[in-house]
Motif scaffolding. Structure first.
Motif, PDB file in Angstrom:
ATOM      1  N   ARG A 151      35.105  65.278   8.934  1.00 18.90           N
ATOM      2  CA  ARG A 151      34.735  63.868   9.027  1.00 18.90           C
ATOM      3  C   ARG A 151      33.537  63.551   8.139  1.00 18.90           C
ATOM      4  O   ARG A 151      32.733  64.427   7.811  1.00 18.90           O
ATOM      5  N   TYR A 152      33.415  62.272   7.784  1.00 19.08           N
ATOM      6  CA  TYR A 152      32.237  61.798   7.077  1.00 19.08           C
ATOM      7  C   TYR A 152      31.194  61.397   8.116  1.00 19.08           C
ATOM      8  O   TYR A 152      31.365  60.408   8.823  1.00 19.08           O
ATOM      9  N   ARG A 153      30.131  62.184   8.190  1.00 21.30           N
ATOM     10  CA  ARG A 153      29.122  61.987   9.222  1.00 21.30           C
ATOM     11  C   ARG A 153      28.041  61.026   8.732  1.00 21.30           C
ATOM     12  O   ARG A 153      27.569  61.128   7.604  1.00 21.30           O
ATOM     13  N   ILE A 154      27.633  60.123   9.614  1.00 20.75           N
ATOM     14  CA  ILE A 154      26.601  59.146   9.276  1.00 20.75           C
ATOM     15  C   ILE A 154      25.242  59.704   9.678  1.00 20.75           C
ATOM     16  O   ILE A 154      24.974  59.921  10.854  1.00 20.75           O
ATOM     17  N   PHE A 155      24.386  59.929   8.687  1.00 18.68           N
ATOM     18  CA  PHE A 155      23.066  60.496   8.948  1.00 18.68           C
ATOM     19  C   PHE A 155      22.002  59.417   9.140  1.00 18.68           C
ATOM     20  O   PHE A 155      20.987  59.643   9.784  1.00 18.68           O
ATOM     21  N   GLY A 156      22.220  58.266   8.556  1.00 24.13           N
ATOM     22  CA  GLY A 156      21.287  57.163   8.704  1.00 24.13           C
ATOM     23  C   GLY A 156      21.967  55.873   8.323  1.00 24.13           C
ATOM     24  O   GLY A 156      22.951  55.883   7.575  1.00 24.13           O
ATOM     25  N   GLU A 157      21.467  54.755   8.844  1.00 25.43           N
ATOM     26  CA  GLU A 157      22.092  53.470   8.545  1.00 25.43           C
ATOM     27  C   GLU A 157      21.122  52.335   8.851  1.00 25.43           C
ATOM     28  O   GLU A 157      20.033  52.541   9.385  1.00 25.43           O
ATOM     29  N   THR A 158      21.537  51.132   8.524  1.00 32.17           N
ATOM     30  CA  THR A 158      20.728  49.974   8.892  1.00 32.17           C
ATOM     31  C   THR A 158      20.891  49.696  10.384  1.00 32.17           C
ATOM     32  O   THR A 158      21.982  49.888  10.937  1.00 32.17           O
ATOM     33  N   ILE A 159      19.807  49.260  10.993  1.00 35.45           N
ATOM     34  CA  ILE A 159      19.886  48.938  12.422  1.00 35.45           C
ATOM     35  C   ILE A 159      20.075  47.435  12.633  1.00 35.45           C
ATOM     36  O   ILE A 159      20.172  46.982  13.766  1.00 35.45           O
ATOM     37  N   ASP A 160      20.115  46.669  11.532  1.00 40.06           N
ATOM     38  CA  ASP A 160      20.394  45.235  11.677  1.00 40.06           C
ATOM     39  C   ASP A 160      21.339  44.765  10.574  1.00 40.06           C
ATOM     40  O   ASP A 160      22.539  44.978  10.665  1.00 40.06           O
ATOM     41  N   GLY A 205      12.780  56.867  10.999  1.00 40.20           N
ATOM     42  CA  GLY A 205      13.497  58.132  10.975  1.00 40.20           C
ATOM     43  C   GLY A 205      14.493  58.143   9.833  1.00 40.20           C
ATOM     44  O   GLY A 205      14.115  58.080   8.666  1.00 40.20           O
ATOM     45  N   MET A 206      15.772  58.206  10.180  1.00 33.68           N
ATOM     46  CA  MET A 206      16.831  58.170   9.162  1.00 33.68           C
ATOM     47  C   MET A 206      17.394  56.769   8.975  1.00 33.68           C
ATOM     48  O   MET A 206      18.281  56.569   8.145  1.00 33.68           O
ATOM     49  N   ASP A 207      16.922  55.808   9.766  1.00 34.30           N
ATOM     50  CA  ASP A 207      17.475  54.457   9.707  1.00 34.30           C
ATOM     51  C   ASP A 207      16.523  53.488   9.008  1.00 34.30           C
ATOM     52  O   ASP A 207      15.327  53.749   8.859  1.00 34.30           O
ATOM     53  N   VAL A 208      17.077  52.355   8.600  1.00 35.25           N
ATOM     54  CA  VAL A 208      16.290  51.325   7.929  1.00 35.25           C
ATOM     55  C   VAL A 208      16.547  49.973   8.595  1.00 35.25           C
ATOM     56  O   VAL A 208      17.538  49.788   9.303  1.00 35.25           O
ATOM     57  N   SER A 209      15.628  49.046   8.372  1.00 30.29           N
ATOM     58  CA  SER A 209      15.766  47.695   8.909  1.00 30.29           C
ATOM     59  C   SER A 209      15.412  46.700   7.815  1.00 30.29           C
ATOM     60  O   SER A 209      14.398  46.859   7.129  1.00 30.29           O
ATOM     61  N   PHE A 210      16.251  45.690   7.638  1.00 32.64           N
ATOM     62  CA  PHE A 210      16.050  44.731   6.552  1.00 32.64           C
ATOM     63  C   PHE A 210      15.788  43.298   7.015  1.00 32.64           C
ATOM     64  O   PHE A 210      15.346  42.465   6.238  1.00 32.64           O
ATOM     65  N   SER A 211      16.074  42.986   8.276  1.00 36.00           N
ATOM     66  CA  SER A 211      15.973  41.593   8.719  1.00 36.00           C
ATOM     67  C   SER A 211      14.533  41.079   8.684  1.00 36.00           C
ATOM     68  O   SER A 211      14.276  39.929   8.317  1.00 36.00           O
ATOM     69  N   GLY A 212      13.575  41.936   9.052  1.00 33.84           N
ATOM     70  CA  GLY A 212      12.174  41.518   9.018  1.00 33.84           C
ATOM     71  C   GLY A 212      11.674  41.285   7.610  1.00 33.84           C
ATOM     72  O   GLY A 212      10.904  40.352   7.351  1.00 33.84           O
ATOM     73  N   ILE A 213      12.120  42.128   6.682  1.00 31.66           N
ATOM     74  CA  ILE A 213      11.752  41.956   5.270  1.00 31.66           C
ATOM     75  C   ILE A 213      12.287  40.626   4.753  1.00 31.66           C
ATOM     76  O   ILE A 213      11.592  39.891   4.039  1.00 31.66           O
ATOM     77  N   LEU A 214      13.526  40.312   5.133  1.00 31.81           N
ATOM     78  CA  LEU A 214      14.134  39.056   4.693  1.00 31.81           C
ATOM     79  C   LEU A 214      13.333  37.858   5.211  1.00 31.81           C
ATOM     80  O   LEU A 214      13.016  36.934   4.449  1.00 31.81           O
ATOM     81  N   ILE A 250      15.508  57.661   2.679  1.00 31.60           N
ATOM     82  CA  ILE A 250      16.411  58.200   3.708  1.00 31.60           C
ATOM     83  C   ILE A 250      17.514  59.053   3.084  1.00 31.60           C
ATOM     84  O   ILE A 250      18.010  59.990   3.711  1.00 31.60           O
ATOM     85  N   THR A 251      17.885  58.747   1.841  1.00 32.62           N
ATOM     86  CA  THR A 251      18.881  59.579   1.157  1.00 32.62           C
ATOM     87  C   THR A 251      18.317  60.963   0.870  1.00 32.62           C
ATOM     88  O   THR A 251      18.976  61.983   1.094  1.00 32.62           O
ATOM     89  N   GLU A 252      17.068  61.008   0.408  1.00 29.68           N
ATOM     90  CA  GLU A 252      16.440  62.301   0.121  1.00 29.68           C
ATOM     91  C   GLU A 252      16.284  63.116   1.402  1.00 29.68           C
ATOM     92  O   GLU A 252      16.454  64.340   1.410  1.00 29.68           O
ATOM     93  N   ARG A 253      15.982  62.460   2.491  1.00 33.59           N
ATOM     94  CA  ARG A 253      15.831  63.173   3.763  1.00 33.59           C
ATOM     95  C   ARG A 253      17.170  63.777   4.202  1.00 33.59           C
ATOM     96  O   ARG A 253      17.223  64.906   4.701  1.00 33.59           O
ATOM     97  N   ALA A 254      18.259  63.048   3.973  1.00 37.06           N
ATOM     98  CA  ALA A 254      19.585  63.572   4.303  1.00 37.06           C
ATOM     99  C   ALA A 254      19.940  64.753   3.399  1.00 37.06           C
ATOM    100  O   ALA A 254      20.558  65.728   3.850  1.00 37.06           O
ATOM    101  N   MET A 255      19.547  64.680   2.129  1.00 38.73           N
ATOM    102  CA  MET A 255      19.800  65.783   1.198  1.00 38.73           C
ATOM    103  C   MET A 255      19.099  67.054   1.674  1.00 38.73           C
ATOM    104  O   MET A 255      19.676  68.148   1.637  1.00 38.73           O
ATOM    105  N   ALA A 256      17.858  66.906   2.114  1.00 32.51           N
ATOM    106  CA  ALA A 256      17.111  68.060   2.610  1.00 32.51           C
ATOM    107  C   ALA A 256      17.769  68.640   3.867  1.00 32.51           C
ATOM    108  O   ALA A 256      17.888  69.859   4.024  1.00 32.51           O
ATOM    109  N   HIS A 257      18.220  67.753   4.732  1.00 28.61           N
ATOM    110  CA  HIS A 257      18.857  68.179   5.979  1.00 28.61           C
ATOM    111  C   HIS A 257      20.158  68.926   5.715  1.00 28.61           C
ATOM    112  O   HIS A 257      20.465  69.923   6.370  1.00 28.61           O
ATOM    113  N   CYS A 258      20.928  68.429   4.746  1.00 29.70           N
ATOM    114  CA  CYS A 258      22.252  68.997   4.452  1.00 29.70           C
ATOM    115  C   CYS A 258      22.211  70.091   3.390  1.00 29.70           C
ATOM    116  O   CYS A 258      23.238  70.706   3.089  1.00 29.70           O
ATOM    117  N   ASP A 259      21.028  70.289   2.798  1.00 25.87           N
ATOM    118  CA  ASP A 259      20.876  71.251   1.704  1.00 25.87           C
ATOM    119  C   ASP A 259      21.835  70.935   0.554  1.00 25.87           C
ATOM    120  O   ASP A 259      22.543  71.800   0.043  1.00 25.87           O
TER     121      ASP A 259
END
Length: 355
Positions: A151-160, A205-214, A250-259
């Motif tokens: 499966r394609y595992r989701i390591f991080g995503e937007t929370i909004d 953590g591994m997630d991001v939020s964009f609504s406040g920035i907007l 967050i992409t770099e953090r996933a790279m480190a986690h997955c080697d």
């Protein structure tokens, strides 16, 4: 699977404001890939009902165009593929209805496809990326993904909201044109920006939020533009730099986690050259490679649906007529990627070509 290499699929994509029909072979050869975009006036987004009406108007002419360009007849098609989800309900319904009709007319099996997985598989076949960390960025989705155990595992995503939605909505504030896309026009305006304006940077953590920035940049635009304290270009430049830095982190953090050392960017926002540049710098510092495509393949298209559906079809998967429904929510990690189990897919590594 060698004898199946010449299987052909017709695919339909219509999850948002683009309706696309593609014809693809299992070896990755794209025979045709026409699409049509619903473009609204500046300052306006696209609504489900009007978008569905647009798709209804253009879908059958696109089918005829795709078959003509591919120089094939319906008899030569092995399966019909369509986007099951995720996406906007009314536009998704158009492809689901058309696929049912054509399946009964042409006596062809149906394969329902996950939109997100289709972006990944199209990116892999086009670029030749083997097993990268995937950054999937579009108007409706923002995810960091890696393949593991079927499966394609989701390591991080937007929370909004998605990063593309954030860019699109700010383009409306500036009443930028939606042609060819609001995100593209923000990208061009950002190149003229010289002043960096501090914006909230929200990584959890591994997630991001964009609504406040907007919300913050909307208020900043109203205040600073009126006072001539900055230009629209400055705001676009600052927004891009902030959003993309968050995505790189967050992409770099996933790279480190997955080697893993390599990154593949897919989805409509993946066309952005500044995002590609920032990600390329990070990958090179880690001794890896960035894989990315242009708007032919990173923007929603029918070929990505056809190709991914064909991968599943080659492994005996199909969708019964009564189950050929659509859904607005369809997680990337819900899909069992049978074609990647054992990493022996005959289609892997082939170069995209055109007839």
């Amino acid at each position: 699977m060698a004898e199946k290499k010449n299987l052909i699929a017709l695919g339909f994509e219509g999850s948002a404001n683009k309706i696309g029909v593609g014809v693809v072979k299992l070896d990755g050869t794209i025979l045709s890939n026409p699409r049509h975009t619903y473009i609204t006036p500046p300052g306006q987004g696209f609504l489900p009902r009007e978008t569905a009406q647009h798709h209804l108007q253009h879908v059958l002419p696109l089918v005829k165009s795709a078959l003509k360009e591919a120089q094939i007849s319906p008899d030569e098609i092995d399966c019909l593929c369509y986007t099951k989800g995720p996406g906007m309900g009314a536009p998704l319904q158009v492809s689901a209805v058309v696929i049912r009709m054509l399946s009964q007319l042409w006596k062809k099996p149906i394969v329902a496809v996950n939109h997100c997985v289709a972006h990944i598989e199209m990116g892999r076949i086009v670029t030749g990326a083997d097993d990268p960390v995937v950054l999937y960025v579009s108007g409706g989705n923002t995810q960091v993904i890696a393949y593991s155990e079927g499966r394609y595992r989701i390591f991080g995503e937007t929370i909004d909201i998605a990063v593309g939605n954030c860019l699109d909505r700010f383009a409306r504030v500036l009443t930028l044109s939606n042609d060819p896309s609001p995100g593209y026009n923000i990208e061009q305006l950002a190149k003229k920006g010289t002043q960096f304006i501090d914006l909230p940077y929200v990584v959890k953590g591994m997630d991001v939020s964009f609504s406040g920035i907007l919300s913050y940049i909307e208020a900043t635009a109203e205040e600073k533009l009126k006072a001539n304290e900055c230009t629209p270009g400055d705001l676009c430049y600052s927004l891009q730099e902030t959003l993309f830095a968050m995505l790189v982190e967050i992409t770099e953090r996933a790279m480190a986690h997955c080697d893993k050392k390599d990154v593949l960017i897919v989805g409509g926002v993946g066309c952005n050259e500044r995002l590609q540049e920032m990600m390329r710098i990070m990958c090179s510092e880690r001794g890896g490679t960035l894989y990315a495509t242009d708007d032919r393949y990173c923007v929603d298209n029918g070929a990505m649906i056809a190709y991914t559906g064909l991968l599943a079809h080659a492994y005996g998967m199909s969708t019964p007529l009564e189950e050929s429904t659509f859904t607005q929510r369809f997680r990337t990690d819900e899909v069992l990627a049978v074609w990647r189990q054992g990493e022996s897919s005959e289609a892997n590594g082939h170069t995209i070509g055109s007839s």
